[in-house]
Motif scaffolding. Sequence first.
Motif, mmCIF file in Angstrom:
data_model
loop_
_atom_site.group_PDB
_atom_site.id
_atom_site.type_symbol
_atom_site.label_atom_id
_atom_site.label_comp_id
_atom_site.label_asym_id
_atom_site.label_seq_id
_atom_site.Cartn_x
_atom_site.Cartn_y
_atom_site.Cartn_z
ATOM 1 N N UNK A 61 0.843 -1.206 0.000
ATOM 2 C CA UNK A 61 0.000 0.000 0.000
ATOM 3 C C UNK A 61 0.874 1.251 0.000
ATOM 4 N N UNK A 75 2.189 1.815 -3.563
ATOM 5 C CA UNK A 75 1.227 2.372 -4.524
ATOM 6 C C UNK A 75 0.929 3.832 -4.192
ATOM 7 N N UNK A 81 1.584 7.047 -6.634
ATOM 8 C CA UNK A 81 0.507 7.952 -7.030
ATOM 9 C C UNK A 81 1.012 9.379 -7.201
ATOM 10 N N UNK A 119 3.160 10.818 -14.204
ATOM 11 C CA UNK A 119 2.764 9.708 -15.077
ATOM 12 C C UNK A 119 3.684 9.638 -16.283
ATOM 13 N N UNK A 124 2.610 8.532 -19.181
ATOM 14 C CA UNK A 124 1.774 8.550 -20.372
ATOM 15 C C UNK A 124 2.194 9.649 -21.336
ATOM 16 N N UNK A 158 -7.488 7.664 -9.621
ATOM 17 C CA UNK A 158 -6.597 7.211 -8.536
ATOM 18 C C UNK A 158 -5.784 6.005 -9.006
ATOM 19 N N UNK A 202 -3.161 6.931 -11.605
ATOM 20 C CA UNK A 202 -1.949 7.545 -11.070
ATOM 21 C C UNK A 202 -1.120 6.555 -10.270
ATOM 22 N N UNK A 203 -1.799 5.602 -9.626
ATOM 23 C CA UNK A 203 -1.038 4.602 -8.881
ATOM 24 C C UNK A 203 -0.289 3.671 -9.829
ATOM 25 N N UNK A 204 -0.750 3.575 -11.065
ATOM 26 C CA UNK A 204 -0.060 2.760 -12.060
ATOM 27 C C UNK A 204 0.754 3.624 -13.003
ATOM 28 N N UNK A 205 1.118 4.814 -12.571
ATOM 29 C CA UNK A 205 1.925 5.773 -13.342
ATOM 30 C C UNK A 205 1.274 6.100 -14.689
ATOM 31 N N UNK A 206 -0.059 6.093 -14.717
ATOM 32 C CA UNK A 206 -0.780 6.556 -15.899
ATOM 33 C C UNK A 206 -1.467 7.861 -15.554
ATOM 34 N N UNK A 207 -2.289 8.359 -16.474
ATOM 35 C CA UNK A 207 -2.973 9.629 -16.210
ATOM 36 C C UNK A 207 -4.434 9.432 -15.847
ATOM 37 N N UNK A 227 -8.513 11.894 -19.141
ATOM 38 C CA UNK A 227 -7.985 13.265 -19.136
ATOM 39 C C UNK A 227 -8.468 14.057 -20.349
ATOM 40 N N UNK A 228 -9.057 13.377 -21.349
ATOM 41 C CA UNK A 228 -9.339 14.084 -22.596
ATOM 42 C C UNK A 228 -10.694 14.789 -22.600
ATOM 43 N N UNK A 268 -7.414 2.213 -3.383
ATOM 44 C CA UNK A 268 -6.014 2.020 -3.033
ATOM 45 C C UNK A 268 -5.712 0.519 -2.951
ATOM 46 N N UNK A 269 -6.588 -0.209 -2.272
ATOM 47 C CA UNK A 269 -6.410 -1.655 -2.139
ATOM 48 C C UNK A 269 -6.513 -2.311 -3.512
ATOM 49 N N UNK A 283 -5.700 -1.101 -6.328
ATOM 50 C CA UNK A 283 -4.494 -0.871 -7.122
ATOM 51 C C UNK A 283 -3.309 -1.662 -6.580
ATOM 52 N N UNK A 284 -3.430 -2.185 -5.361
ATOM 53 C CA UNK A 284 -2.275 -2.815 -4.724
ATOM 54 C C UNK A 284 -2.331 -4.338 -4.749
ATOM 55 N N UNK A 285 -3.475 -4.898 -4.336
ATOM 56 C CA UNK A 285 -3.497 -6.335 -4.053
ATOM 57 C C UNK A 285 -3.946 -7.158 -5.251
#
Lengths: 185, 350
Positions: A19, A22, A26, A30, A32, B48, B51-56, B59-60, B307-308, B310-312
């Motif tokens: 946790x 992640x 955040x 990004x 992207x 959320x 962003x936790x996966x380094x994406x945006x 957004x468009x 959050x969970x 995106x993590x578990x």
Amino acid sequence: MTLREITRALFFIEILKGLALTLKTMFTPAVTRRYPKVKRPVKPGFRGLHALAKDENGRMKCVGCGLCGAYCPSKCIYIYTSEGEDHTKTVDRYEIEVLRCIYCGFCVEACPFGAITLSEHYEYSDYSREPFYMTKEKLLANWDKYFTREKGRNYFKKFWRPLSEDFGTPEGQAVFKKRIQGVKE
Amino acid sequence: MKEIVQMIPFLGSIPLAVNIVVILINIAIVLAITLLHVAYATYWERKVIGHMQVRLGPIEVGWHGLLQPIADGVKLFFKEDIIPANSDKPLFYLAPVIFMVSALTSLSVLPFFDGFVIANINIGLLFLFAMSSLGAYGIILSGWASNSKYSFLGSLRSTSQVISYEIAMGLSLVGVMMTAGSLNLSDIVRAQQERWFVIPQFLGFFIFVVSAFAETNRLPFDLPEAESELVAGYFTEYSGFRFALFFLGEYTAMLIMSSIAALCFLGGWTIPAFITGWFPVLLKLPAWFWVVVFLAKVYAFMFFYYWVRATLPRYRYDQLMVIGWKILIPLALFNIVLTGTLRIMGVIRP
């Protein structure tokens, strides 16, 4: 189980670590790339849309020898030639079926005159097949579009100059290039 | 009719029609606001997790993708409604409605701030349990009516999961009922003005959080949906607006679980007494202001959901059952005994 292991299991240390990771991620920027707005810079020597080169006088460099078509692994280059007024070979049609091309770049390597090149341009989607059938006119227009400016000229010089410029032939050997030049004169 | 009206003490004094109008307006307000929140909960989740996966994330559409939920809604509304040829038609139509209705009905007993609740009933907590169990009918009927293996497997999984975890969740909230001495959600919140129940009921809170994840079929217990193995589980065959009903129902259920967590453990709309002690100004604020406090808690819990997620990774099915039956239920029973003992000893007072 040791006490350490029990505490780890009881308080979900591993899950909490995950946790934390992640949550930290955040707040990192990004990765992207918002493609249509932000273009992807092409790699050096990128092999994109084809173009037929022109010389300084604006004439097509291609002499219609057909080496590129013979070399092409997917056989997508069609060349039709005929005899011109002063017995020179003229290229009537030079066509590339872009949808079949695999962008190997062999045609460029095969060409003794650097007449066919691949540009850095890669955005050419369309709704039908016809726009992808490149005729001589379209290919020549591509040259004007992608190779006449400074960037395109450098790109051509760096990656697509004919091999004959770098590797000469032994003295005394019959030279293809010279003989053609002779005809021109 | 008049006798019935007289029997209800509050209604007797005001003409019935006015009352009905007031209740209808309340329902309309709550429904509209909740559905808007649900729509934006999907947006927020995508943001959320993105962003936790380094994406945006979205957004468009609109500024930072703020209009994305509306675009999605419009898209789902105008999509073709495909009904499998061999499906059980009446049940196929009914299932998403049951699912959505049971989720939305739960909203009626939630006190959003002091004095604002559509139905201030004494068995609020029990009513919530009943409604969340009813949602399982929507799931199993949709799986059965779809006449598809994936849907059926998903619905079977979901039903057994919901039934298993409902026990643990119900038992975890028994501790809260014992501490507060009431089943009425408003009374439970008022009992927490001094101290949130998450402190004496930390065990109950833990059990509740885990079973809330399982109850709403969210990761790490999303076996009923399990995109990677069951396509989408029980709603594989649904499309268009029926699919949207399931989607909205799921997020409404999440919102309700978060609300229960906020109301029963995190003090609902109240702020702990020591903070209001430091800033007495807070007590002078109008009643509706406290809805912000309540929403903040709900959204903190929703964020925890994302959050969970995106993590578990997903649990295996036997692990899920082991956690439910062998860990959470005994723990919850122990919590009840513990709470009872503490009450007899006088440590906890309602």
